[in-house]
Design an enzyme around this catalytic site. Sequence first.
Site, PDB file in Angstrom:
ATOM      1  N   LYS A  13       7.327   2.376   4.280  1.00 53.44           N
ATOM      2  CA  LYS A  13       7.312   0.948   4.652  1.00 53.44           C
ATOM      3  C   LYS A  13       7.602   0.032   3.473  1.00 53.44           C
ATOM      4  CE  LYS A  13       3.159   0.000   6.188  1.00 53.44           C
ATOM      5  NZ  LYS A  13       2.336   0.832   5.647  1.00 53.44           N
ATOM      6  N   ARG A  88      -2.918  -4.398  11.070  1.00 56.45           N
ATOM      7  CA  ARG A  88      -3.427  -3.028  10.963  1.00 56.45           C
ATOM      8  C   ARG A  88      -4.310  -2.644  12.151  1.00 56.45           C
ATOM      9  NH1 ARG A  88      -1.608  -1.859   5.728  1.00 56.45           N
ATOM     10  NH2 ARG A  88      -2.713  -0.108   4.856  1.00 56.45           N
ATOM     11  N   ARG A 127       3.754  10.130  -4.668  1.00 55.13           N
ATOM     12  CA  ARG A 127       3.542   8.756  -5.119  1.00 55.13           C
ATOM     13  C   ARG A 127       2.321   8.676  -6.045  1.00 55.13           C
ATOM     14  NH1 ARG A 127       2.653   4.395  -0.482  1.00 55.13           N
ATOM     15  NH2 ARG A 127       0.544   5.212  -0.418  1.00 55.13           N
ATOM     16  N   ARG A 133      -1.898   5.192  -7.832  1.00 53.04           N
ATOM     17  CA  ARG A 133      -2.680   4.259  -7.018  1.00 53.04           C
ATOM     18  C   ARG A 133      -4.081   4.824  -6.799  1.00 53.04           C
ATOM     19  NH1 ARG A 133       0.148   1.725  -1.714  1.00 53.04           N
ATOM     20  NH2 ARG A 133      -1.917   2.154  -0.885  1.00 53.04           N
ATOM     21  N   ARG A 144      -7.337   7.176   5.223  1.00 52.21           N
ATOM     22  CA  ARG A 144      -6.315   6.189   5.602  1.00 52.21           C
ATOM     23  C   ARG A 144      -5.503   6.680   6.791  1.00 52.21           C
ATOM     24  NH1 ARG A 144      -3.835   6.158   0.181  1.00 52.21           N
ATOM     25  NH2 ARG A 144      -2.107   4.926   0.944  1.00 52.21           N
TER      26      ARG A 144
HETATM   27  P1  AMP Z   1      -1.110  -0.645   1.809  1.00 46.49           P
HETATM   28  O1  AMP Z   1      -0.574  -0.962   0.453  1.00 46.49           O
HETATM   29  O2  AMP Z   1      -0.474  -1.432   2.901  1.00 46.49           O
HETATM   30  O3  AMP Z   1      -1.139   0.847   2.092  1.00 46.49           O
HETATM   31  O4  AMP Z   1      -2.644  -1.105   1.805  1.00 46.49           O
HETATM   32  C1  AMP Z   1      -3.592  -0.561   0.908  1.00 46.49           C
HETATM   33  C2  AMP Z   1      -4.990  -0.865   1.381  1.00 46.49           C
HETATM   34  O5  AMP Z   1      -5.189  -2.268   1.438  1.00 46.49           O
HETATM   35  C3  AMP Z   1      -5.342  -0.363   2.781  1.00 46.49           C
HETATM   36  O6  AMP Z   1      -5.730   0.991   2.803  1.00 46.49           O
HETATM   37  C4  AMP Z   1      -6.479  -1.310   3.154  1.00 46.49           C
HETATM   38  O7  AMP Z   1      -7.678  -0.935   2.502  1.00 46.49           O
HETATM   39  C5  AMP Z   1      -6.022  -2.621   2.543  1.00 46.49           C
HETATM   40  N1  AMP Z   1      -5.197  -3.407   3.503  1.00 46.49           N
HETATM   41  C6  AMP Z   1      -3.864  -3.718   3.407  1.00 46.49           C
HETATM   42  N2  AMP Z   1      -3.457  -4.420   4.472  1.00 46.49           N
HETATM   43  C7  AMP Z   1      -4.546  -4.574   5.261  1.00 46.49           C
HETATM   44  C8  AMP Z   1      -4.778  -5.193   6.515  1.00 46.49           C
HETATM   45  N3  AMP Z   1      -3.795  -5.795   7.203  1.00 46.49           N
HETATM   46  N4  AMP Z   1      -6.052  -5.144   7.020  1.00 46.49           N
HETATM   47  C9  AMP Z   1      -7.051  -4.545   6.363  1.00 46.49           C
HETATM   48  N5  AMP Z   1      -6.909  -3.923   5.195  1.00 46.49           N
HETATM   49  C10 AMP Z   1      -5.666  -3.941   4.633  1.00 46.49           C
END
Ligand code: AMP
Length: 187
Positions: A13, A88, A127, A133, A144
């Site tokens: 993504k 989400r 990654r 990360r 996740r």
């Molecule tokens: P990502 O980089 O999109 O994989 O997001 C990393 C982490 O940020 C996720 O595992 C959540 O803990 C938090 N996060 C990102 N976007 C959201 C969202 N829309 N709602 C809740 N938590 C989020």
Amino acid sequence: MRLVLLGPPGSGKGTQATRLKDKLDIAHISTGDMLRAEIAAGSELGKQARSVMDAGNLVSDEILLGMLESRLAQADVSKGFILDGYPRNVAQANALGELLARIGQPLDAVVQLDVPTELLVERIAGRAKEQGRADDNPESVRQRLQVYNEQTAPVVDFYAGRGTLARVDGVGELDEVEARIHQAIKP
Ligand code: AMP
């Protein structure tokens, strides 16, 4: 062009959103990046979000909606945007719909990147080595993926039910996947 890009963790993504942003000259709004920036800045919000993110869980809907609302109020959004990492869960999808209706900027397309689970785990492991990360450790990754299946997968059905969803095969070379997305969002 106002676009939501959906997909499980490791589906590519973020990478594809970056490419689309450059090609389409629209804003890339990654809620994960915004939260990581809050953590890096040591803000109160970042402090609250950190442990939740490290464990692989979702940060509260309220925090996310506030963050998104102020981001959507910025000037660069007027040329269009790609949302990466939001919504989400179904509550966020409803909140997004209301927010966009209120500001008169409805979505043009929602794209789901489909990638089989085995490949997701492999990609995230790659990654983790490259980017380090904090939430790319095995336990957090498992959580996740579970959160995705339980809370985010219903968002795909939510948009499918409204006829706005395009499913794209996320397996292949980056150029190939990007071309599929362009094809899917062509007006
Ligand atoms: P990502 O980089 O999109 O994989 O997001 C990393 C982490 O940020 C996720 O595992 C959540 O803990 C938090 N996060 C990102 N976007 C959201 C969202 N829309 N709602 C809740 N938590 C989020």
